[in-house]
Design a protein around this motif. Structure first.
Motif, PDB file in Angstrom:
ATOM      1  N   PRO A  58      19.645  24.168  37.378  1.00 42.93           N
ATOM      2  CA  PRO A  58      20.989  24.754  37.289  1.00 42.93           C
ATOM      3  C   PRO A  58      21.552  25.153  38.662  1.00 42.93           C
ATOM      4  CG  PRO A  58      19.335  26.431  36.810  1.00 42.93           C
ATOM      5  CD  PRO A  58      18.589  25.183  37.225  1.00 42.93           C
ATOM      6  N   SER A  59      22.843  24.991  38.819  1.00 45.39           N
ATOM      7  CA  SER A  59      23.504  25.417  40.061  1.00 45.39           C
ATOM      8  C   SER A  59      24.784  26.164  39.713  1.00 45.39           C
ATOM      9  CB  SER A  59      23.889  24.207  40.925  1.00 45.39           C
ATOM     10  OG  SER A  59      22.752  23.473  41.304  1.00 45.39           O
ATOM     11  N   ARG A  60      25.223  27.003  40.619  1.00 44.51           N
ATOM     12  CA  ARG A  60      26.521  27.665  40.479  1.00 44.51           C
ATOM     13  C   ARG A  60      27.352  27.316  41.704  1.00 44.51           C
ATOM     14  NH1 ARG A  60      27.299  34.032  38.894  1.00 44.51           N
ATOM     15  NH2 ARG A  60      29.548  34.009  38.544  1.00 44.51           N
TER      16      ARG A  60
ATOM     17  N   ARG B  93      24.695  21.649  35.684  1.00 41.40           N
ATOM     18  CA  ARG B  93      23.271  21.425  35.428  1.00 41.40           C
ATOM     19  C   ARG B  93      22.935  19.963  35.714  1.00 41.40           C
ATOM     20  NH1 ARG B  93      19.221  24.037  32.892  1.00 41.40           N
ATOM     21  NH2 ARG B  93      20.553  25.791  32.441  1.00 41.40           N
TER      22      ARG B  93
ATOM     23  N   GLY C  25      21.314  28.214  40.057  1.00 43.04           N
ATOM     24  CA  GLY C  25      21.678  29.030  38.905  1.00 43.04           C
ATOM     25  C   GLY C  25      20.508  29.887  38.434  1.00 43.04           C
TER      26      GLY C  25
ATOM     27  N   LEU D  15      30.841  27.891  43.775  1.00 40.96           N
ATOM     28  CA  LEU D  15      31.977  28.808  43.929  1.00 40.96           C
ATOM     29  C   LEU D  15      32.841  28.363  45.102  1.00 40.96           C
ATOM     30  CD1 LEU D  15      29.237  31.173  43.685  1.00 40.96           C
ATOM     31  CD2 LEU D  15      31.270  32.152  42.647  1.00 40.96           C
TER      32      LEU D  15
ATOM     33  N   GLU E 295      21.580  34.105  42.658  1.00 42.79           N
ATOM     34  CA  GLU E 295      22.900  33.787  42.118  1.00 42.79           C
ATOM     35  C   GLU E 295      23.608  34.955  41.433  1.00 42.79           C
ATOM     36  OE1 GLU E 295      22.941  32.157  38.269  1.00 42.79           O
ATOM     37  OE2 GLU E 295      24.699  33.421  38.427  1.00 42.79           O
TER      38      GLU E 295
ATOM     39  N   ALA F 209      26.075  19.044  41.878  1.00 41.04           N
ATOM     40  CA  ALA F 209      26.738  20.258  42.388  1.00 41.04           C
ATOM     41  C   ALA F 209      27.492  19.947  43.685  1.00 41.04           C
ATOM     42  CB  ALA F 209      25.710  21.366  42.615  1.00 41.04           C
TER      43      ALA F 209
ATOM     44  N   ASP G 246      34.758  29.095  40.008  1.00 41.61           N
ATOM     45  CA  ASP G 246      33.372  29.524  39.754  1.00 41.61           C
ATOM     46  C   ASP G 246      32.862  28.673  38.583  1.00 41.61           C
ATOM     47  OD1 ASP G 246      31.034  30.820  39.220  1.00 41.61           O
ATOM     48  OD2 ASP G 246      31.919  32.805  38.943  1.00 41.61           O
ATOM     49  N   GLN G 247      31.900  27.811  38.842  1.00 40.22           N
ATOM     50  CA  GLN G 247      31.482  26.861  37.796  1.00 40.22           C
ATOM     51  C   GLN G 247      29.964  26.686  37.798  1.00 40.22           C
ATOM     52  OE1 GLN G 247      33.968  23.400  37.978  1.00 40.22           O
ATOM     53  NE2 GLN G 247      32.665  22.254  36.590  1.00 40.22           N
ATOM     54  N   PHE G 248      29.382  26.639  36.606  1.00 37.11           N
ATOM     55  CA  PHE G 248      27.960  26.316  36.483  1.00 37.11           C
ATOM     56  C   PHE G 248      27.816  24.814  36.260  1.00 37.11           C
ATOM     57  CE2 PHE G 248      27.679  30.841  35.769  1.00 37.11           C
ATOM     58  CZ  PHE G 248      26.464  31.173  36.367  1.00 37.11           C
TER      59      PHE G 248
ATOM     60  N   ASN H 120      20.619  31.089  35.175  1.00 39.01           N
ATOM     61  CA  ASN H 120      21.010  31.242  33.783  1.00 39.01           C
ATOM     62  C   ASN H 120      20.065  30.568  32.798  1.00 39.01           C
ATOM     63  OD1 ASN H 120      21.879  28.895  35.033  1.00 39.01           O
ATOM     64  ND2 ASN H 120      23.598  28.591  33.650  1.00 39.01           N
TER      65      ASN H 120
END
Ligand SMILES: C[S@@+](CC[C@H](N)C(=O)[O-])C[C@H]1O[C@@H](n2cnc3c(N)ncnc32)[C@H](O)[C@@H]1O
Length: 227
Positions: free
Chosen positions: A220-222, A215, A168, A224, A194, A46, A211-213, A170
């Protein structure tokens, strides 16, 4: 189960009624020497993504808030060798480690890092071209997230970029795992935020650009970027 609203099962921003900064400072001080492992295994992918989208170029004034043990900070200094790179962390040991390693690896660069609480940034309004913030908001109560985003917006120059990485939300299994860890050691893990972050960023006056996920293993990370 068909009608179940899954968002009700997610950890919520309101679950941390206040920021437990003194405990967080102690925990991260104690863990400062082993923390690089966590960054290597869970955060480095990330970090790469955030830096790629950040628009950071040599010659800028760049700030990283909550540097941890300095892995992203050193990437920032490497990208900005003739600019000025500032960092801060609540934990004095994290801040000292970050500064020491960056100055050792990049002698002659203008790098500064100190023990500062992000909720009150000791910098002038509009004084940075870019601000980076990775995996911090989980540790702040909602009102302090709002305050921190306002502070970041204040110190960014108009048109400057704000890069943000959060954990994340998700993966249902990961969410359950994180919820348990957070209830056992809230000063270290905090809670996931998140899902509510894009709205909070917009409410602080930012416009989201990317804006991207991402892994890394099961983590998980997001990522931005906003302006
Ligand atoms: C999960 S670590 C993330 C470290 C690093 N940004 C990374 O990507 O690996 C969170 C860091 O935020 C710092 N922190 C927590 N609350 C803070 C606050 N109020 N002000 C500044 N730093 C804070 C902690 O000391 C810790 O180093």
């Amino acid at each position: 189960m068909g009608d179940l609203n899954y968002s009700l099962l997610l950890p919520r921003v309101e679950q941390m009624p206040r920021t437990i900064a003194a405990r967080t400072r102690r925990v991260y001080d104690v863990l400062s020497s082993v923390y690089p492992l966590s960054t290597f295994f869970f955060h480095s992918k990330a970090h790469t993504c955030a830096l790629r989208h950040s628009g950071i170029r040599d010659g800028m004034r760049v700030l990283e808030v909550a540097t941890g043990s300095g892995e992203m900070f050193r990437r920032l200094v490497r990208s900005n060798p003739s600019g000025k790179t500032f960092g801060l962390d609540l934990s004095p040991k994290m801040a000292a480690r970050t500064l020491q390693q960056a100055r050792r690896e990049f002698p002659g660069t203008q790098t500064h890092c100190g023990a500062v609480d992000v909720r009150d940034l000791p910098f002038r309004t509009r004084s940075f071209d870019a601000v980076m913030c990775c995996y911090l908001l989980e540790l702040l109560a909602r009102e302090d997230i709002v305050r921190t985003l306002d502070e970041i917006r204040r110190v960014l120059r108009p048109g400057g970029t704000f890069s943000l990485v959060v954990i994340g939300q998700n993966g249902p299994v990961f969410n359950r795992f994180y919820g348990v860890c957070g209830s056992l050691a809230p000063a270290f893990w905090g809670r996931q935020v998140e899902a509510g972050v894009p709205e909070m960023i917009r409410e602080a006056g930012f416009q989201i650009l990317t804006d991207q996920f991402v892994r890394q293993g099961f983590y998980p990370s997001r990522v931005l970027t906003a302006r």
